[in-house]
Scaffold this motif. Sequence first.
Motif, PDB file in Angstrom:
ATOM      1  N   ASN A 132      65.426  40.501 -81.713  1.00  0.00           N
ATOM      2  CA  ASN A 132      64.726  41.489 -82.533  1.00  0.00           C
ATOM      3  C   ASN A 132      63.570  42.130 -81.774  1.00  0.00           C
ATOM      4  O   ASN A 132      62.627  42.618 -82.365  1.00  0.00           O
ATOM      5  CB  ASN A 132      64.242  40.874 -83.853  1.00  0.00           C
ATOM      6  CG  ASN A 132      63.340  39.686 -83.601  1.00  0.00           C
ATOM      7  OD1 ASN A 132      62.898  39.495 -82.458  1.00  0.00           O
ATOM      8  ND2 ASN A 132      63.088  38.892 -84.616  1.00  0.00           N
ATOM      9  N   HIS A 133      63.667  42.106 -80.452  1.00  0.00           N
ATOM     10  CA  HIS A 133      62.617  42.760 -79.671  1.00  0.00           C
ATOM     11  C   HIS A 133      63.234  43.598 -78.550  1.00  0.00           C
ATOM     12  O   HIS A 133      64.430  43.477 -78.265  1.00  0.00           O
ATOM     13  CB  HIS A 133      61.643  41.734 -79.083  1.00  0.00           C
ATOM     14  CG  HIS A 133      62.338  40.665 -78.280  1.00  0.00           C
ATOM     15  ND1 HIS A 133      62.840  40.892 -77.019  1.00  0.00           N
ATOM     16  CD2 HIS A 133      62.622  39.379 -78.573  1.00  0.00           C
ATOM     17  CE1 HIS A 133      63.394  39.783 -76.570  1.00  0.00           C
ATOM     18  NE2 HIS A 133      63.281  38.857 -77.487  1.00  0.00           N
ATOM     19  N   ARG A 134      62.423  44.413 -77.929  1.00  0.00           N
ATOM     20  CA  ARG A 134      62.956  45.303 -76.887  1.00  0.00           C
ATOM     21  C   ARG A 134      63.406  44.514 -75.655  1.00  0.00           C
ATOM     22  O   ARG A 134      63.067  43.332 -75.524  1.00  0.00           O
ATOM     23  CB  ARG A 134      61.944  46.391 -76.535  1.00  0.00           C
ATOM     24  CG  ARG A 134      60.677  45.928 -75.869  1.00  0.00           C
ATOM     25  CD  ARG A 134      59.729  47.124 -75.698  1.00  0.00           C
ATOM     26  NE  ARG A 134      58.388  46.712 -75.382  1.00  0.00           N
ATOM     27  CZ  ARG A 134      57.914  46.594 -74.149  1.00  0.00           C
ATOM     28  NH1 ARG A 134      58.688  46.844 -73.111  1.00  0.00           N
ATOM     29  NH2 ARG A 134      56.666  46.228 -73.943  1.00  0.00           N
ATOM     30  N   ALA A 135      64.106  45.200 -74.749  1.00  0.00           N
ATOM     31  CA  ALA A 135      64.744  44.516 -73.618  1.00  0.00           C
ATOM     32  C   ALA A 135      63.726  43.837 -72.709  1.00  0.00           C
ATOM     33  O   ALA A 135      62.621  44.340 -72.502  1.00  0.00           O
ATOM     34  CB  ALA A 135      65.564  45.528 -72.824  1.00  0.00           C
ATOM     35  N   ASP A 136      64.151  42.710 -72.136  1.00  0.00           N
ATOM     36  CA  ASP A 136      63.283  41.976 -71.208  1.00  0.00           C
ATOM     37  C   ASP A 136      63.147  42.726 -69.880  1.00  0.00           C
ATOM     38  O   ASP A 136      62.193  42.515 -69.138  1.00  0.00           O
ATOM     39  CB  ASP A 136      63.869  40.589 -70.923  1.00  0.00           C
ATOM     40  CG  ASP A 136      64.000  39.756 -72.191  1.00  0.00           C
ATOM     41  OD1 ASP A 136      63.077  39.822 -73.028  1.00  0.00           O
ATOM     42  OD2 ASP A 136      65.031  39.069 -72.352  1.00  0.00           O
ATOM     43  N   MET A 137      64.143  43.542 -69.583  1.00  0.00           N
ATOM     44  CA  MET A 137      64.127  44.267 -68.297  1.00  0.00           C
ATOM     45  C   MET A 137      64.884  45.589 -68.486  1.00  0.00           C
ATOM     46  O   MET A 137      65.769  45.676 -69.328  1.00  0.00           O
ATOM     47  CB  MET A 137      64.821  43.402 -67.237  1.00  0.00           C
ATOM     48  CG  MET A 137      64.825  43.972 -65.856  1.00  0.00           C
ATOM     49  SD  MET A 137      65.222  42.639 -64.691  1.00  0.00           S
ATOM     50  CE  MET A 137      66.739  43.198 -64.065  1.00  0.00           C
ATOM     51  N   VAL A 138      64.539  46.600 -67.697  1.00  0.00           N
ATOM     52  CA  VAL A 138      65.228  47.896 -67.800  1.00  0.00           C
ATOM     53  C   VAL A 138      65.792  48.258 -66.428  1.00  0.00           C
ATOM     54  O   VAL A 138      65.130  48.081 -65.402  1.00  0.00           O
ATOM     55  CB  VAL A 138      64.269  49.003 -68.293  1.00  0.00           C
ATOM     56  CG1 VAL A 138      64.965  50.356 -68.337  1.00  0.00           C
ATOM     57  CG2 VAL A 138      63.711  48.659 -69.680  1.00  0.00           C
ATOM     58  N   ILE A 139      67.042  48.734 -66.445  1.00  0.00           N
ATOM     59  CA  ILE A 139      67.691  49.183 -65.203  1.00  0.00           C
ATOM     60  C   ILE A 139      68.078  50.650 -65.384  1.00  0.00           C
ATOM     61  O   ILE A 139      68.596  51.028 -66.435  1.00  0.00           O
ATOM     62  CB  ILE A 139      68.977  48.368 -64.926  1.00  0.00           C
ATOM     63  CG1 ILE A 139      68.656  46.884 -64.752  1.00  0.00           C
ATOM     64  CG2 ILE A 139      69.696  48.894 -63.683  1.00  0.00           C
ATOM     65  CD1 ILE A 139      69.906  46.013 -64.641  1.00  0.00           C
TER      66      ILE A 139
END
Length: 468
Positions: free
Chosen positions: A158-165
């Motif tokens: 229920n939270h935003r991504a831990d990492m973005v690619i």
Amino acid sequence: MTIPRYLTAALWLLTAVAAFSPTTTTTRHPLHSVQSSSSFKLASAAANEDVCTIQILMSDTGGGHRASANALRDAFDVLHPGKIQCDIVDIFTDYGPFWPFTDYPAIYKIMAEYSFLWDWFYHLGASPFGIAVNEFLMELFCFDSFQECLARPSGSTNHRADMVISVHPLCQDVPLKILSSLDTNGQTRSPDARTTPFVTVVTDLGGAHPTWFNKGVNKCFVPTDALYQCARDRNVQPDQLVQYGLPIRRGFWDQASGKEQKTPVQLRQELGLDVELPTVLMVGGGDGMGGIVDIAAEVGDKLGSGSSTPAYQMVVVCGSNEKAKQALSSKQFGDGVKVNVQGFVNNMDEWMQASDAIVTKAGPGTIAEASICGLPCMLFSYLPGQEEGNVPFVENSGFGKFSGDPTVIAETVSSWLASPEKMNSLKEAALQAARPSATLDIAKDLADMVFAQKEKLRAKEPVKVGRA
Ligand code: UDP
């Protein structure tokens, strides 16, 4: 993988028009709430906080960006089953604030068909002035709506991504600023404030648009020496750069992950092809571009004219270009060639492994895939700027040639097929240039990064993002 799918300079004109239209108010695109293009499952009541989540930003400009995103997702599944969930999103189509941002894939197709337009926009957008204007306009118009994308719940959490690619050239500057803002509760967009890891995985091969390279990223994965140099030219530091190869779809690296492969004869039987005839595969990228109808028609005529019984077999994969498929399916070819016309295929690895040579637009994904299959490459077109560097990559690596002339293409390919020695040397050179383990290598590094980030978040330590 093509592309940037480079529409940068077009934005200047098109957003200027849109800026003065009534739709430039804070209208939310209807697709924002649908999330149809992503691969993630919506966060449910039973949110799973143990999994790591990665958001992969791309746009369907050509087939290559999504193919790379899917490849990374599949590699995570092979390496760490059930541990990493990927949220793959066409951020422009689903979260663009208004046209033209919401229509990049269609605009890309038009521009790719008229290469003089592409040439002009690409080079204008690659100038320092062009880059600055593009970044300014993107931040002005897209920041808020793109922020909804990056802030959305990721995977089954229920939270935003831990990492973005990012696997797209237009997904660096603004997403980096958005992450800084999200990480500081809106206090600053400054790159130094960001704590969520951000990585670029470049999906071009012999050349790339400058906007791929942003010195604010944690890591930038580049496939070749040429792109390593492009990144250095944009001040990305050596400790930020990792060079493995291009991420490509699973069928091409299953061998590297230990899966047993079928023989070409088995594949030809399964695909309904003649098992004996020398086989030429013809491809124009995911969208069937580069004038594939004319080239396929003329090459087929040349191959078919030398004999009264079939001496060759030609498979034309038209991708999503339905018109090309219809035109070529209804065409009569000479008796000397058997022609098999396909639309979009999901088993390109099988078609390539069943073939002896490929005639293709100089798309980076297709070239990287063909080299893994040891296929000699005859290139028939390229997008100016973006795919131009792929031609010397193939020619200098010794596994192919370029010509836009159908007669030369047909003569070159038939001379290769007639000489086992030549075919062997082309095959050896292709395999030498191939990077079959690249997808798994990249995924291993990315997985280590997201696991480390998850540990930091669990420990609730203040997370400092450096270049390590
Ligand atoms: N492709 C596919 N099915 C098709 C046609 C193409 O899966 O019918 C894939 C191809 O294998 C490659 C990608 O689409 O992975 C095309 O990428 P490339 O970079 O060569 O060209 P682009 O379409 O991005 O211009």
